[in-house]
Design a protein around this motif. Structure first.
Motif, PDB file in Angstrom:
ATOM      1  N   UNK A 150       0.852  -1.182   0.000  1.00 30.49           N
ATOM      2  CA  UNK A 150       0.000   0.000   0.000  1.00 30.49           C
ATOM      3  C   UNK A 150       0.892   1.238   0.000  1.00 30.49           C
ATOM      4  N   UNK A 151       0.713   2.167  -0.955  1.00 33.18           N
ATOM      5  CA  UNK A 151       1.574   3.346  -1.017  1.00 33.18           C
ATOM      6  C   UNK A 151       1.338   4.275   0.167  1.00 33.18           C
ATOM      7  N   UNK A 152       2.410   4.941   0.574  1.00 32.25           N
ATOM      8  CA  UNK A 152       2.343   5.858   1.714  1.00 32.25           C
ATOM      9  C   UNK A 152       1.872   7.228   1.214  1.00 32.25           C
ATOM     10  N   UNK A 153       0.943   7.828   1.935  1.00 26.81           N
ATOM     11  CA  UNK A 153       0.484   9.178   1.625  1.00 26.81           C
ATOM     12  C   UNK A 153       1.484  10.141   2.255  1.00 26.81           C
ATOM     13  N   UNK A 154       2.562  10.455   1.520  1.00 31.70           N
ATOM     14  CA  UNK A 154       3.644  11.253   2.072  1.00 31.70           C
ATOM     15  C   UNK A 154       3.185  12.653   2.450  1.00 31.70           C
ATOM     16  N   UNK A 155       2.272  13.226   1.707  1.00 30.34           N
ATOM     17  CA  UNK A 155       1.765  14.559   2.038  1.00 30.34           C
ATOM     18  C   UNK A 155       1.095  14.535   3.410  1.00 30.34           C
ATOM     19  N   UNK A 156       0.290  13.518   3.643  1.00 29.46           N
ATOM     20  CA  UNK A 156      -0.361  13.366   4.939  1.00 29.46           C
ATOM     21  C   UNK A 156       0.624  13.093   6.056  1.00 29.46           C
ATOM     22  N   UNK A 157       1.649  12.296   5.773  1.00 35.93           N
ATOM     23  CA  UNK A 157       2.678  11.992   6.776  1.00 35.93           C
ATOM     24  C   UNK A 157       3.392  13.266   7.197  1.00 35.93           C
ATOM     25  N   UNK A 158       3.775  14.087   6.225  1.00 30.33           N
ATOM     26  CA  UNK A 158       4.470  15.348   6.525  1.00 30.33           C
ATOM     27  C   UNK A 158       3.556  16.273   7.325  1.00 30.33           C
ATOM     28  N   UNK A 159       2.308  16.400   6.891  1.00 29.92           N
ATOM     29  CA  UNK A 159       1.355  17.277   7.577  1.00 29.92           C
ATOM     30  C   UNK A 159       1.105  16.809   9.004  1.00 29.92           C
ATOM     31  N   UNK A 160       0.906  15.505   9.202  1.00 30.87           N
ATOM     32  CA  UNK A 160       0.668  14.977  10.549  1.00 30.87           C
ATOM     33  C   UNK A 160       1.888  15.190  11.446  1.00 30.87           C
ATOM     34  N   UNK A 161       3.070  15.027  10.882  1.00 28.64           N
ATOM     35  CA  UNK A 161       4.298  15.259  11.654  1.00 28.64           C
ATOM     36  C   UNK A 161       4.386  16.725  12.066  1.00 28.64           C
ATOM     37  N   UNK A 162       4.032  17.617  11.171  1.00 26.06           N
ATOM     38  CA  UNK A 162       4.050  19.040  11.500  1.00 26.06           C
ATOM     39  C   UNK A 162       3.084  19.353  12.641  1.00 26.06           C
ATOM     40  N   UNK A 163       1.865  18.818  12.545  1.00 23.93           N
ATOM     41  CA  UNK A 163       0.866  19.069  13.601  1.00 23.93           C
ATOM     42  C   UNK A 163       1.388  18.567  14.939  1.00 23.93           C
ATOM     43  N   UNK A 222      11.898  23.435   7.856  1.00 26.73           N
ATOM     44  CA  UNK A 222      11.760  22.324   6.912  1.00 26.73           C
ATOM     45  C   UNK A 222      12.739  21.222   7.297  1.00 26.73           C
ATOM     46  N   UNK A 223      13.937  21.609   7.711  1.00 30.15           N
ATOM     47  CA  UNK A 223      14.942  20.621   8.125  1.00 30.15           C
ATOM     48  C   UNK A 223      14.423  19.784   9.291  1.00 30.15           C
ATOM     49  N   UNK A 224      13.838  20.447  10.303  1.00 26.43           N
ATOM     50  CA  UNK A 224      13.270  19.722  11.449  1.00 26.43           C
ATOM     51  C   UNK A 224      12.207  18.733  10.981  1.00 26.43           C
ATOM     52  N   UNK A 225      11.377  19.194  10.087  1.00 28.76           N
ATOM     53  CA  UNK A 225      10.253  18.387   9.634  1.00 28.76           C
ATOM     54  C   UNK A 225      10.711  17.166   8.835  1.00 28.76           C
ATOM     55  N   UNK A 226      11.647  17.361   7.916  1.00 27.54           N
ATOM     56  CA  UNK A 226      12.101  16.208   7.120  1.00 27.54           C
ATOM     57  C   UNK A 226      12.880  15.219   7.983  1.00 27.54           C
ATOM     58  N   UNK A 227      13.613  15.732   8.970  1.00 24.13           N
ATOM     59  CA  UNK A 227      14.314  14.819   9.888  1.00 24.13           C
ATOM     60  C   UNK A 227      13.314  14.014  10.695  1.00 24.13           C
ATOM     61  N   UNK A 228      12.258  14.664  11.148  1.00 22.51           N
ATOM     62  CA  UNK A 228      11.223  13.983  11.929  1.00 22.51           C
ATOM     63  C   UNK A 228      10.532  12.900  11.099  1.00 22.51           C
ATOM     64  N   UNK A 229      10.378  13.148   9.793  1.00 21.51           N
ATOM     65  CA  UNK A 229       9.716  12.184   8.903  1.00 21.51           C
ATOM     66  C   UNK A 229      10.690  11.163   8.316  1.00 21.51           C
ATOM     67  N   UNK A 230      11.975  11.358   8.572  1.00 23.95           N
ATOM     68  CA  UNK A 230      13.019  10.475   8.028  1.00 23.95           C
ATOM     69  C   UNK A 230      12.973  10.439   6.500  1.00 23.95           C
TER      70      UNK A 230
END
Length: 196
Positions: free
Chosen positions: A1-14, A27-35
């Motif tokens: 099942x493909x990952x909804x990366x947009x949702x993953x990034x948004x949820x991590x931000x929230x 952005x750096x914090x966010x991408x690190x948090x999402x790996x």
């Protein structure tokens, strides 16, 4: 099942913004948090405010879909208020940030779209010109957004009462500030300033 990366990034931000000032999330914090690398982030979003806007729009769209299934207009409005209350701490963090003006604009725009869609579903029942519709949408979106954004400043507000009050405001059932045309208002009520 493909990952909804947009949702993953948004949820991590929230989630991050619940514990960290929105102004300090990069952005750096966010991408690190999402790996992930920066590339997937910039594929989906322009910047952090684009993430904020998408999160708010996604929530409003979910509320709209639920409200379409509501049995009454009041119940539909209650769903929107529930959403604001559930996200109260996140909204408070956004409002305390340096991005407050942008956040307020996003909330007004999302509410305006929501109200416009609600109106279009009831258009057959109502007769209104396009110009009147546009000004009404601006007025009600700004007013409703202001009330929702102020919820975090108030102590406990009884949900049922607030839903009823906003519903009556939207339908003209609370107050008519200006008398209807042709109706004369008492002079003392129009000019209460002391005479010179």
């Amino acid at each position: 099942m493909p990952v909804n990366m947009k949702g993953v990034i948004a949820d991590a931000f929230v989630e991050m913004s619940r514990h960290k000032s929105v102004d300090k999330i990069t952005v750096t914090d966010l991408v690190e948090n999402c790996h992930i690398s920066r590339q997937p982030f910039y594929y989906h979003f322009k910047d952090i405010m684009d993430v904020v806007e998408w999160v708010i729009q996604r929530a409003a769209q979910e509320a709209l879909e639920k409200s379409l299934q509501a049995e009454s207009d009041k119940e539909a409005l209650a769903l929107f208020l529930d959403l604001a209350e559930e996200n109260q701490s996140w909204i408070r963090h956004l409002l305390l940030s340096q991005r407050r003006v942008q956040v307020e604009r996003i909330v007004v725009d999302v509410l305006r779209s929501y109200l416009k869609e609600m109106f279009q579903m009831k258009q057959a029942e109502l007769s209104i010109s396009q110009a009147d519709l546009e000004i009404a949408l601006d007025f009600f979106a700004c007013g409703t957004a202001g009330l929702l954004l102020m919820l975090h400043e108030r102590k406990k507000v009884e949900r049922r009462v607030l839903v009823d009050q906003i519903y009556r405001l939207l339908t003209g059932g609370i107050v008519h500030i200006v008398p209807a045309s042709g109706a004369a208002a008492p002079a003392e009520r129009l000019d209460t300033s002391p005479g010179v």
